[in-house]
Design a protein around this motif. Structure first.
Motif, PDB file in Angstrom:
ATOM      1  N   ILE A  17     -11.477   0.908 -16.303  1.00 38.62           N
ATOM      2  CA  ILE A  17     -10.641   1.103 -15.114  1.00 38.62           C
ATOM      3  C   ILE A  17     -10.151  -0.230 -14.577  1.00 38.62           C
ATOM      4  O   ILE A  17      -8.965  -0.371 -14.247  1.00 38.62           O
ATOM      5  N   THR A  18     -11.024  -1.214 -14.508  1.00 39.73           N
ATOM      6  CA  THR A  18     -10.617  -2.509 -13.964  1.00 39.73           C
ATOM      7  C   THR A  18      -9.641  -3.230 -14.888  1.00 39.73           C
ATOM      8  O   THR A  18      -8.849  -4.048 -14.423  1.00 39.73           O
ATOM      9  N   ARG A  19      -9.669  -2.944 -16.186  1.00 42.02           N
ATOM     10  CA  ARG A  19      -8.678  -3.526 -17.093  1.00 42.02           C
ATOM     11  C   ARG A  19      -7.322  -2.864 -16.939  1.00 42.02           C
ATOM     12  O   ARG A  19      -6.290  -3.516 -17.066  1.00 42.02           O
ATOM     13  N   LEU A  20      -7.289  -1.564 -16.674  1.00 43.07           N
ATOM     14  CA  LEU A  20      -6.028  -0.833 -16.607  1.00 43.07           C
ATOM     15  C   LEU A  20      -5.420  -0.797 -15.206  1.00 43.07           C
ATOM     16  O   LEU A  20      -4.234  -0.517 -15.056  1.00 43.07           O
ATOM     17  N   LEU A  21      -6.193  -1.088 -14.188  1.00 41.67           N
ATOM     18  CA  LEU A  21      -5.721  -0.998 -12.810  1.00 41.67           C
ATOM     19  C   LEU A  21      -4.546  -1.930 -12.504  1.00 41.67           C
ATOM     20  O   LEU A  21      -3.581  -1.488 -11.883  1.00 41.67           O
ATOM     21  N   PRO A  22      -4.546  -3.196 -12.922  1.00 39.90           N
ATOM     22  CA  PRO A  22      -3.382  -4.040 -12.617  1.00 39.90           C
ATOM     23  C   PRO A  22      -2.083  -3.518 -13.220  1.00 39.90           C
ATOM     24  O   PRO A  22      -1.027  -3.566 -12.579  1.00 39.90           O
ATOM     25  N   ALA A  23      -2.129  -2.988 -14.433  1.00 37.38           N
ATOM     26  CA  ALA A  23      -0.921  -2.443 -15.051  1.00 37.38           C
ATOM     27  C   ALA A  23      -0.425  -1.211 -14.297  1.00 37.38           C
ATOM     28  O   ALA A  23       0.783  -1.040 -14.092  1.00 37.38           O
ATOM     29  N   ALA A  24      -1.336  -0.370 -13.854  1.00 35.00           N
ATOM     30  CA  ALA A  24      -0.942   0.813 -13.095  1.00 35.00           C
ATOM     31  C   ALA A  24      -0.339   0.433 -11.748  1.00 35.00           C
ATOM     32  O   ALA A  24       0.663   1.016 -11.315  1.00 35.00           O
ATOM     33  N   LEU A  25      -0.941  -0.539 -11.076  1.00 30.49           N
ATOM     34  CA  LEU A  25      -0.406  -0.986  -9.790  1.00 30.49           C
ATOM     35  C   LEU A  25       0.968  -1.629  -9.956  1.00 30.49           C
ATOM     36  O   LEU A  25       1.881  -1.387  -9.148  1.00 30.49           O
ATOM     37  N   LEU A  26       1.149  -2.427 -11.002  1.00 28.21           N
ATOM     38  CA  LEU A  26       2.446  -3.045 -11.250  1.00 28.21           C
ATOM     39  C   LEU A  26       3.499  -2.000 -11.583  1.00 28.21           C
ATOM     40  O   LEU A  26       4.638  -2.079 -11.109  1.00 28.21           O
ATOM     41  N   ALA A  27       3.145  -0.998 -12.361  1.00 32.40           N
ATOM     42  CA  ALA A  27       4.093   0.066 -12.683  1.00 32.40           C
ATOM     43  C   ALA A  27       4.497   0.832 -11.426  1.00 32.40           C
ATOM     44  O   ALA A  27       5.680   1.142 -11.229  1.00 32.40           O
ATOM     45  N   GLY A  28       3.540   1.117 -10.573  1.00 31.15           N
ATOM     46  CA  GLY A  28       3.859   1.799  -9.318  1.00 31.15           C
ATOM     47  C   GLY A  28       4.757   0.972  -8.423  1.00 31.15           C
ATOM     48  O   GLY A  28       5.694   1.480  -7.802  1.00 31.15           O
ATOM     49  N   LEU A  29       4.506  -0.322  -8.373  1.00 27.53           N
ATOM     50  CA  LEU A  29       5.344  -1.212  -7.566  1.00 27.53           C
ATOM     51  C   LEU A  29       6.764  -1.271  -8.114  1.00 27.53           C
ATOM     52  O   LEU A  29       7.738  -1.232  -7.351  1.00 27.53           O
ATOM     53  N   ILE A  30       6.904  -1.348  -9.427  1.00 28.77           N
ATOM     54  CA  ILE A  30       8.235  -1.404 -10.035  1.00 28.77           C
ATOM     55  C   ILE A  30       8.999  -0.125  -9.756  1.00 28.77           C
ATOM     56  O   ILE A  30      10.181  -0.153  -9.375  1.00 28.77           O
ATOM     57  N   VAL A  31       8.367   1.017  -9.917  1.00 29.85           N
ATOM     58  CA  VAL A  31       9.052   2.294  -9.666  1.00 29.85           C
ATOM     59  C   VAL A  31       9.429   2.425  -8.200  1.00 29.85           C
ATOM     60  O   VAL A  31      10.543   2.846  -7.866  1.00 29.85           O
ATOM     61  N   THR A  32       8.528   2.042  -7.315  1.00 32.59           N
ATOM     62  CA  THR A  32       8.811   2.146  -5.884  1.00 32.59           C
ATOM     63  C   THR A  32       9.972   1.250  -5.481  1.00 32.59           C
ATOM     64  O   THR A  32      10.873   1.669  -4.749  1.00 32.59           O
ATOM     65  N   GLN A  33       9.984   0.016  -5.975  1.00 34.91           N
ATOM     66  CA  GLN A  33      11.046  -0.914  -5.606  1.00 34.91           C
ATOM     67  C   GLN A  33      12.364  -0.593  -6.295  1.00 34.91           C
ATOM     68  O   GLN A  33      13.428  -0.931  -5.789  1.00 34.91           O
ATOM     69  N   THR A  34      12.319   0.056  -7.453  1.00 37.66           N
ATOM     70  CA  THR A  34      13.543   0.374  -8.176  1.00 37.66           C
ATOM     71  C   THR A  34      14.207   1.634  -7.635  1.00 37.66           C
ATOM     72  O   THR A  34      15.426   1.674  -7.468  1.00 37.66           O
ATOM     73  N   LEU A  35      13.438   2.650  -7.357  1.00 41.20           N
ATOM     74  CA  LEU A  35      14.003   3.944  -6.987  1.00 41.20           C
ATOM     75  C   LEU A  35      13.841   4.299  -5.525  1.00 41.20           C
ATOM     76  O   LEU A  35      14.352   5.328  -5.088  1.00 41.20           O
ATOM     77  N   GLY A  36      13.147   3.485  -4.762  1.00 41.21           N
ATOM     78  CA  GLY A  36      12.885   3.813  -3.365  1.00 41.21           C
ATOM     79  C   GLY A  36      14.078   3.529  -2.472  1.00 41.21           C
ATOM     80  O   GLY A  36      14.705   2.482  -2.556  1.00 41.21           O
ATOM     81  N   GLY A  37      14.386   4.491  -1.628  1.00 37.73           N
ATOM     82  CA  GLY A  37      15.460   4.329  -0.668  1.00 37.73           C
ATOM     83  C   GLY A  37      14.947   4.522   0.744  1.00 37.73           C
ATOM     84  O   GLY A  37      13.748   4.524   0.997  1.00 37.73           O
ATOM     85  N   THR A  38      15.867   4.684   1.651  1.00 36.19           N
ATOM     86  CA  THR A  38      15.474   4.894   3.040  1.00 36.19           C
ATOM     87  C   THR A  38      14.840   6.266   3.205  1.00 36.19           C
ATOM     88  O   THR A  38      15.210   7.227   2.530  1.00 36.19           O
TER      89      THR A  38
END
Length: 104
Positions: free
Chosen positions: A37-58
């Motif tokens: 879990i600790t090895r995969l957690l940074p990749a999951a958090l980065l993927a979530g951040l990328i999706v949120t910043q790419t597709l997130g609107g008001t």
């Protein structure tokens, strides 16, 4: 005044989170499940951040604009094993072209 309280609270929370990483005993992180879990957690958090910043609107809406095209261009350039600066400038150029074309 409320904004400064929020900023200071976020600073304290970030500090305590980092401090907790030093305080947690190493024996708690030695199991196979926890280490996976600790090895995969940074990749999951980065993927979530990328999706949120790419597709997130008001107001939490999905927005398909030049940011999505820029991420797609960066993905293609990364798959082609391009240099990191080429990826950054290529994605920026694609976003600029899409915004210039009116797709913002």
């Amino acid at each position: 005044m409320t904004m400064w309280v929020t900023v200071l609270a976020a600073c304290v929370l970030a500090y305590l989170t980092k401090l907790a990483g030093f305080i947690v005993p190493a024996s708690w992180l030695e199991g196979p499940r926890i280490s996976r879990i600790t090895r995969l957690l940074p990749a999951a958090l980065l993927a979530g951040l990328i999706v949120t910043q790419t597709l997130g609107g008001t107001e939490g809406r999905l927005v398909f604009d030049a940011r999505l095209a820029a991420v797609a261009a960066a993905t293609v350039l990364l798959l082609l094993r391009a240099n990191f600066l080429i990826v950054v400038f290529g994605a920026a150029a694609v976003a600029a072209l899409f915004r210039y074309a009116g797709w913002s």
